[in-house]
Design an enzyme around this catalytic site. Structure first.
Site: not given
Ligand code: ZN
Length: 335
Positions: A155, A190, A192, A279
């Site tokens: 990120h 991931d 996200h 995740d």
């Protein structure tokens, strides 16, 4: 598999952050590092080498790196700071000035309240970045390597961090491979969206970025991750987002990975960086996909079947009983 880690990953241990407007326990703690390190027992484990800041500033702006290195030492600028610096104001589009004061710079360089600065933040994030550089080097020498990067990185943009991420370890590894002459693809699995990695390479055609993630219209990082984001300028056509509906399990996720690998093959990639978030697990405390431990093992095997030099970079994946099993399963599949 060769696994690289940094003992400095015991640093940067935040306690809380704002989620959904409330102060919650911070999931990205140093205990993750201890759990993941234990999970790679049996592999060849190597301490990260100090590569200095050159591989970091190859993808991050020097002023941002300087801020990360020096912010804690400037804490006397703000009264009452004892354990962490946290951004509380943020520039919006059209607010482009870089303030000189510390509180303004915190919001300029860090995108949310989850990404605090503490006394041992720099050593932890630099150690994580150095492990990623080593993974790139070992990928070329030995075929594949895993970097236990903690804190994670995907990120983080070139000029700012967010979402528990400061330095973009996957982008640093990708640039390292690029500098060694490889045609590089980043495959981010991931849960996200890998928005920072997308941002760093968005205008470039020499690194293909592919992100497979949970649909972001009501999920972090909200403002990116859509399939209409395909790159800009020379980078047009070299960014692929594959967004999945929440609650899906192994099969659609693995099908998206297969689709991403087809795109990487069509691109003619000669080296691969895998942003390995765990995740997407059905048991992850903040994840919304339902991937099983067996799904992670199949993902590892599927990605390894591309037969490209591969640097596997640890991203998210939060504390639950399944976390160490999911890492072990992915690496087993990739081996
Ligand atoms: Zn994540």
């Amino acid at each position: 598999m060769i696994c690289i880690h940094s003992p400095a990953s015991t640093g940067q241990n935040p306690q809380s952050f704002f989620r959904h407007g409330n102060l919650r326990d911070h999931p990205e703690t140093s205990e993750r590092y201890r759990i993941l390190l234990k999970a790679i027992t049996g592999h060849e484990i190597i301490d990260a080498t100090d590569h200095g800041t050159a591989p970091i500033t190859a993808v991050h702006s020097p002023d941002y790196v300087e801020f990360l290195m020096t912010a804690w030492g400037r804490r006397q600028e703000l009264a009452g700071i004892t354990d962490q610096l946290v951004a509380t104001q943020f520039p919006r589009v059209g607010m482009n000035a870089r303030p000189t004061g510390l509180q303004g710079q915190l919001g300029f360089y860090l995108g949310d309240t989850s990404t605090s600065i503490r006394d041992d933040t720099w050593s932890a994030i630099a150690g994580s970045a150095h492990a990623a550089v080593d993974a790139a080097d070992y990928a070329l020498k030995a075929g594949k390597a895993y970097a236990l990067c903690r804190p994670p990185g995907h990120h983080a943009y070139g000029g700012y961090g967010s979402g528990f991420c400061y330095l973009n370890n996957a982008a640093i590894a990708a640039q390292r491979l690029r500098d060694a002459g490889a045609k590089v693809a980043v495959l981010d699995i991931d849960v996200h969206h890998g928005n920072g990695t997308q941002g760093i390479f968005y205008g470039r055609d020499d690194v293909l970025t592919v992100s497979i993630h949970a649909e972001t219209s009501a999920y972090f990082p909200f403002y990116s991750g859509y399939e209409t984001e395909t790159g800009t300028g020379a980078g047009e056509g070299f960014n692929i987002n594959l967004a999945l509906d929440h609650g899906l399990g192994d099969e659609p996720w693995l099908a998206a990975i297969a689709h991403g690998l087809e795109a990487i093959h069509a691109y003619g990639g000669t080296a691969l960086v895998v942003s390995l978030g765990l995740d997407a697990s059905e048991h992850d405390p903040i994840g919304v996909l339902k991937v099983t431990t067996s799904g992670f093992e199949r993902a590892g095997a599927l990605i390894a079947s591309a037969a490209l030099p591969m640097a596997i970079i640890q991203e998210g994946g939060y504390i639950c009983d399944a976390l160490p099993h999911n890492l072990a399963a992915f690496l087993n599949g990739a081996d």
